[in-house]
Design an enzyme around this catalytic site. Structure first.
Site, PDB file in Angstrom:
ATOM      1  N   LYS A   1      37.312  10.949  49.089  1.00 51.31           N
ATOM      2  CA  LYS A   1      37.671   9.473  49.768  1.00 51.31           C
ATOM      3  C   LYS A   1      37.425   9.224  51.180  1.00 51.31           C
ATOM      4  O   LYS A   1      37.151  10.474  51.720  1.00 51.31           O
ATOM      5  CB  LYS A   1      39.280   9.278  49.602  1.00 51.31           C
ATOM      6  CG  LYS A   1      39.663   8.891  48.313  1.00 51.31           C
ATOM      7  CD  LYS A   1      40.318   7.635  48.123  1.00 51.31           C
ATOM      8  CE  LYS A   1      40.995   7.584  46.443  1.00 51.31           C
ATOM      9  NZ  LYS A   1      42.354   7.439  46.588  1.00 51.31           N
TER      10      LYS A   1
ATOM     11  N   HIS B   1      39.866   7.868  57.044  1.00 48.67           N
ATOM     12  CA  HIS B   1      39.962   6.587  57.816  1.00 48.67           C
ATOM     13  C   HIS B   1      40.594   6.738  59.111  1.00 48.67           C
ATOM     14  O   HIS B   1      40.840   7.846  59.391  1.00 48.67           O
ATOM     15  CB  HIS B   1      40.749   5.558  56.806  1.00 48.67           C
ATOM     16  CG  HIS B   1      41.874   6.065  56.378  1.00 48.67           C
ATOM     17  ND1 HIS B   1      43.112   6.344  57.125  1.00 48.67           N
ATOM     18  CD2 HIS B   1      42.445   6.148  55.008  1.00 48.67           C
ATOM     19  CE1 HIS B   1      44.107   6.996  56.319  1.00 48.67           C
ATOM     20  NE2 HIS B   1      43.678   6.779  55.145  1.00 48.67           N
TER      21      HIS B   1
ATOM     22  N   HIS C   1      43.514   8.863  59.347  1.00 47.73           N
ATOM     23  CA  HIS C   1      43.154  10.443  59.472  1.00 47.73           C
ATOM     24  C   HIS C   1      42.823  10.854  60.655  1.00 47.73           C
ATOM     25  O   HIS C   1      42.892  12.022  61.292  1.00 47.73           O
ATOM     26  CB  HIS C   1      42.109  10.871  58.385  1.00 47.73           C
ATOM     27  CG  HIS C   1      42.722  10.491  56.960  1.00 47.73           C
ATOM     28  ND1 HIS C   1      41.972   9.778  56.122  1.00 47.73           N
ATOM     29  CD2 HIS C   1      43.766  10.855  56.240  1.00 47.73           C
ATOM     30  CE1 HIS C   1      42.573   9.589  54.961  1.00 47.73           C
ATOM     31  NE2 HIS C   1      43.844  10.280  54.972  1.00 47.73           N
TER      32      HIS C   1
HETATM   33  N1  ARG Z   1      46.512  12.472  52.159  1.00 48.32           N
HETATM   34  C1  ARG Z   1      47.504  11.543  52.487  1.00 48.32           C
HETATM   35  C2  ARG Z   1      46.963  10.617  52.920  1.00 48.32           C
HETATM   36  O1  ARG Z   1      45.655  10.377  53.076  1.00 48.32           O
HETATM   37  C3  ARG Z   1      48.241  12.245  53.842  1.00 48.32           C
HETATM   38  C4  ARG Z   1      49.064  13.334  53.579  1.00 48.32           C
HETATM   39  C5  ARG Z   1      50.171  13.250  54.529  1.00 48.32           C
HETATM   40  N2  ARG Z   1      51.069  14.457  54.409  1.00 48.32           N
HETATM   41  C6  ARG Z   1      51.995  14.687  53.363  1.00 48.32           C
HETATM   42  N3  ARG Z   1      52.690  15.698  53.590  1.00 48.32           N
HETATM   43  N4  ARG Z   1      52.388  13.857  52.605  1.00 48.32           N
HETATM   44  O2  ARG Z   1      47.270   9.240  52.972  1.00 48.32           O
END
Ligand code: ARG
Length: 640
Positions: free
Chosen positions: A166, A169, A172
């Site tokens: 993905k 963005h 991130h």
């Molecule tokens: N991968 C998730 C996203 O892109 C963020 C993860 C954040 N960390 C967690 N422990 N939930 O939205």
């Protein structure tokens, strides 16, 4: 040179004994604590108040005109007249000719104190040059004072955490920038830091990616540009999937049963594949593992451009089913886990957690959820690391979500664990993709910023001609541009992505900060002096520093700012705001540039000692600038 003898030279004789009285003063890492200690002693003699109360009451003003330390007089709870009268009285009775303090003048209920130029000149640069890159750090902050033997506290910082296949963005990007900064900060304060990247590498979308791979996958493209190809495969299959998803959404909105819709087409294929993954089917796992490994390889290379390396690439996939089972049975035992419409839920409102609503913990198709995996991951990390604290650096869009995660732990009876967790959030970036054009990966964002920066550099043809390796300077400065823009405001603020503004050398931007560093760096170079000889001179001849600086307000103010830096990093550790450091660095660079006209290192006929002393001021400011930039994750350039 030890502090005691440095202080004796300017007429302070009781420093060592005062240190013994105040073991909590950070005199070895914060110069202002030396002043605070001596001021406490003077005020205790003057008022008869408890020294500990006085020490705690002395504060740091936020601007130079308001002093170097300030006492809000009401804090002393003195009996008798109004505090503003007390302030006037204290000022009047303050002993004359103090080596460290100018005579104070009351300002309402406040008593501001200004450090003497003499003491600043004698102390600050030698103090700084004894520490160099360690100035601003304080390794004692991370020690566990309750432990019988010396032990560093353990912290996990989880940040960046993109989703495989993905888009990377803006959320991130911010998590990456802010998270790396927080990790640096805790490290510099002596904590034992583990940096974790919790990849989005599990869930039904992986089932869909696998279905897409069967139709659109190409080994050749995967080898060439793995991240781009996976994005592309996912985008294509997702386009085909969209109509089915819409159909199901519509049915749900109308209150119809969606199970029939989801039992055919891509829905069925996706769910079946993900089931194979969740039940450990070898082929399904092997394919997924390849995608994961290839992606991590590429991430490592891209994060390196930001000087970031993770200690662990974890991810949603890494959570063990036995831990998931333990979470669920604990929830059941506590009676908080309810079956509803084929899924398992927690109704947070029922337990008085207002605004948290109801969350699905295990989905209707029997699959685990993001929430369930996160809670289980906490238990596993607790076993693996036995952390004292764990920070999640994630967008404010997940505020509600993290409240639920933490509350779930509490409902399981693990308030002890929940108390160690912190969600550090941040606001949105507006219009990044539309302004940068086609950006989907971190590498794209960095490439585009580098190229934009390179264009700006080219416009100044004379200066551009002097840059040795423009490509790599554009890379560092371009990255600084993105990062400084991100760290300029409070974390929670939204900000617009503005490529023109952020790559400008004017205003409080990354390029300006880099330019300031390069400029101050050039002073020693042009004078033919090395950093080491300048530092050694200042350590050996503090009195020559006094001759050079104490009559020049611009220099005194620069020294005052330099003295504050360790207090700024201490404040940053409390609020975890990058802007705390950045705002300070801009104040420092502005003060620095006001010195250039007043204090010349070269082109005077005053001899080598004078040159070395003056260079000391610039090298001192440069060192602090470098320390601050590195803490923020910026790589200072020496020329541009
Ligand atoms: N991968 C998730 C996203 O892109 C963020 C993860 C954040 N960390 C967690 N422990 N939930 O939205």
């Amino acid at each position: 040179t030890d502090l005691g003898s440095l202080l004796t030279k300017i007429g302070v004789y009781n420093f060592q004994s005062l240190c013994a009285d105040f073991p909590n003063a950070h005199t070895q890492s914060r110069p202002t604590d030396i002043y605070r200690l001596l001021l406490t002693n003077i005020l205790a003699n003057l008022t008869g108040c408890d020294a500990a109360l006085i020490y705690e009451s002395i504060q740091l003003p936020n601007t130079l005109p308001n002093g170097d330390l300030v006492l809000p007089v009401p804090r002393l709870r003195l009996k008798g007249p109004k505090p503003n009268l007390h302030a006037v009285e204290l000022a009047a009775s303050f002993p004359e000719n103090q080596p460290l303090f100018q005579h104070p003048t009351a300002s309402g209920i406040h008593l501001p104190f200004f450090f003497t130029p003499k003491s600043l000149s004698h102390l600050i640069l030698p103090y700084l040059f004894e520490r160099h890159e360690a100035y601003g750090r304080d390794l004692t902050m991370g020690l566990d004072s309750s432990a019988p033997t010396e032990r560093r506290k353990k912290i996990i910082i989880e940040f960046s955490s993109p989703n495989i296949a993905k888009e990377f963005h803006a959320g991130h990007l911010r998590s990456t920038i802010i998270g790396a900064y927080i990790a640096n900060l805790y490290e510099s304060m002596g904590w034992d830091v583990t940096k974790v990247n919790y990849l989005g590498d599990w869930g039904k979308q992986f089932g869909l990616l696998a279905v897409g791979w069967e139709r659109f996958g190409s080994e050749q493209l995967l080898a060439q540009e793995p991240l781009k190809h996976l994005l592309d495969v996912y985008a294509r299959i997702n386009a085909l999937f969209k109509p089915e998803e819409e159909e199901s959404k519509k049915a749900r909105a109308e209150g119809r049963d969606t199970s029939e819709i989801e039992s055919r087409g891509l829905y069925a294929q996706r769910n079946a594949y993900f089931r194979r993954m969740e039940t450990g089917d070898t082929d399904a796992i092997a394919l997924w593992q390849r995608f994961r490994d290839i992606s991590i390889d590429r991430y490592i290379a891209t994060y390196a451009r930001l000087s970031i390396d993770f200690d662990e690439y974890s991810g949603e996939s890494q959570v063990k089913s036995t831990t998931v089972d333990a979470v669920e049975s604990s929830l059941k035992k506590k009676g908080v886990y309810k079956e509803h419409d084929g899924s398992w839920i927690i109704d947070f409102e029922e337990y008085g957690f207002k605004g948290l609503g109801t969350a699905v913990v295990r989905g209707r198709t029997g699959s685990t959820t993001y929430l369930l995996r996160d809670v289980a991951a906490i238990l596993e990390r607790q076993v693996k690391y036995n952390f004292d604290k764990m920070i999640y650096v994630v967008s404010c869009e997940q505020d509600l979500y993290f409240k639920r995660v933490f509350r779930t732990l509490e409902l399981m009876g693990r308030s002890d664990l929940a108390a160690r967790l912190q969600h550090v959030n941040f606001g949105k970036v507006l219009g990044m993709s539309s302004r940068l054009g086609n950006v989907q990966l971190l590498g794209d964002i960095l490439d585009q910023s580098r190229d934009a920066m390179h264009d700006v550099m080219r416009r100044n043809t004379t200066r551009y001609a002097q840059v040795e390796d423009p490509e790599s300077v554009a890379e560092s400065v371009g990255i600084s541009a993105v990062m400084v823009q991100d760290m300029s405001g409070k974390r929670i603020n939204h900000y617009p992505f503005d490529i023109t503004r952020m790559t400008s050398f004017e205003g409080d931007t990354g390029p300006y900060l880099q330019y300031s560093h390069a400029r101050v760096n050039s002073i020693l170079r042009k004078a033919g002096l090395t950093r080491q000889e300048v530092a050694e001179h200042c350590l050996r001849h503090p009195t020559s520093l006094e001759e050079q600086f104490s009559d020049t307000p611009h220099c005194v103010n620069l020294l005052r700012l330099i003295a504050q830096y360790p207090d700024v990093t201490a404040a940053a550790l409390r609020n975890l705001e990058p802007s705390t450091i950045l705002t300070y660095l801009f104040r420092l660079t502005h003060q620095l540039s006001s010195c250039y006209d007043v204090v010349q290192v070269t082109g005077t006929n005053e001899g080598r000692d004078v040159m070395l002393s003056r260079a000391g001021l610039y090298e001192g400011a440069r060192q602090v600038l470098e320390n601050g930039m590195r803490l923020l994750g910026l790589t200072p350039v020496d020329r541009h």
